[in-house]
Design an enzyme around this catalytic site. Structure first.
Site, PDB file in Angstrom:
ATOM      1  N   CYS A  65      39.788  42.410  48.868  1.00  0.00           N
ATOM      2  CA  CYS A  65      40.276  42.980  47.609  1.00  0.00           C
ATOM      3  C   CYS A  65      41.784  43.109  47.798  1.00  0.00           C
ATOM      4  O   CYS A  65      42.339  42.474  48.706  1.00  0.00           O
ATOM      5  CB  CYS A  65      39.584  44.306  47.284  1.00  0.00           C
ATOM      6  SG  CYS A  65      39.860  45.641  48.456  1.00  0.00           S
TER       7      CYS A  65
HETATM    8  C1  RB5 Z   1      42.184  47.030  42.392  1.00  0.00           C
HETATM    9  O1  RB5 Z   1      40.986  47.473  41.871  1.00  0.00           O
HETATM   10  C2  RB5 Z   1      42.447  47.535  43.815  1.00  0.00           C
HETATM   11  O2  RB5 Z   1      42.232  48.923  43.848  1.00  0.00           O
HETATM   12  C3  RB5 Z   1      41.549  46.875  44.859  1.00  0.00           C
HETATM   13  O3  RB5 Z   1      41.695  45.500  44.824  1.00  0.00           O
HETATM   14  C4  RB5 Z   1      41.806  47.280  46.290  1.00  0.00           C
HETATM   15  O4  RB5 Z   1      43.146  47.152  46.624  1.00  0.00           O
HETATM   16  C5  RB5 Z   1      41.224  48.508  46.796  1.00  0.00           C
HETATM   17  O5  RB5 Z   1      41.200  48.784  48.016  1.00  0.00           O
END
Ligand code: RB5
Length: 171
Positions: A65
C-alpha cells in the site's frame, strides 16, 4: 511457484509492474487486486492475499500500500501468515531465513519500483533455515493467533464499502 500479490488503489501501477517482473522471472502470479485506482481500502486485499497463502492457493505473498503499514498489518491478521514489512534486502532475506515469513510487504510510495522488484525476488529465493530456536519462536508466534469466525463472511467489509460508496472517506 505461485505468488499471490495485492495492493490498495494508491500503488496499483507499482503492483502491476512488480507482477510483470515476477512473471518475467518465471513465477506464476495470482493477482488478488485491487485492479485500478478507484479508492478502496487495504484490509480487503491484505486479507485476500493472506487467505490465498494460508490456504495453499499460493506459495508466498507480496503486498503493498502507500506506506506498507496498513496492508502488512491486515495480512498479518490472517491465521498462518507471517508478513514482514521491509525496505531493504537484509531484512527481507532475514525474515524468510529465520522466521519463515510467507508474505513480504512494501510501501509502494516509500520504496522505488526497481528496489521492490529486487527485494521481492530475493525474498522469494531465500530459504528458511529451520533451527530448534527458530521452530520454537514460530510455534510461539502461531500460538497467539486466533481466527474470528466472522472473517469467513463474504460481507465482512460491507459496512466500510457502503461508507466509501457514500463518500464518507476523503484522502
Ligand atoms: C491510503 O489509503 C493509505 O493510507 C494507504 O495506502 C497506506 O499508506 C496505509 O498504510
Amino acid at each position: 511457484m505461485k505468488i499471490a500479490i495485492g495492493c490498495d488503489h494508491i500503488v496499483t501501477d507499482t503492483k502491476m509492474a512488480v507482477s510483470d517482473f515476477l512473471k518475467s522471472k518465471g513465477y506464476e502470479v495470482l493477482d488478488c487486486g485491487t485492479y485500478d485506482f478507484t479508492r478502496t481500502h487495504y484490509p480487503i486485499y491484505g486479507k485476500k492475499v493472506g487467505e490465498a497463502v494460508a490456504s495453499g492457493k499460493a506459495d508466498l505473498g507480496v503486498v503493498m500500500c502507500g506506506t506498507g503499514v496498513g496492508i502488512s498489518n491486515a495480512v498479518n491478521k490472517v491465521p498462518g501468515i507471517r508478513a514482514a514489512l521491509v525496505r531493504d534486502m537484509t531484512t527481507a532475506v532475514y525474515s524468510k531465513e529465520q522466521l519463515n515469513a510467507n508474505v513480504v510487504a512494501f510501501g509502494g510510495r516509500i520504496t522505488g519500483q526497481f528496489l521492490i522488484q529486487d527485494i521481492a525476488e530475493a525474498f522469494i529465493k531465500a530459504e528458511y533455515k529451520p533451527t530448534d530456536a527458530n521452530k520454537k519462536l514460530i510455534e510461539k508466534l502461531d500460538s497467539i493467533e486466533h481466527a474470528s469466525p466472522d472473517q469467513a463472511d463474504p460481507h465482512f467489509f460491507d459496512e466500510f464499502l457502503e461508507k466509501w460508496k457514500q463518500g464518507a472517506y476523503h484522502d
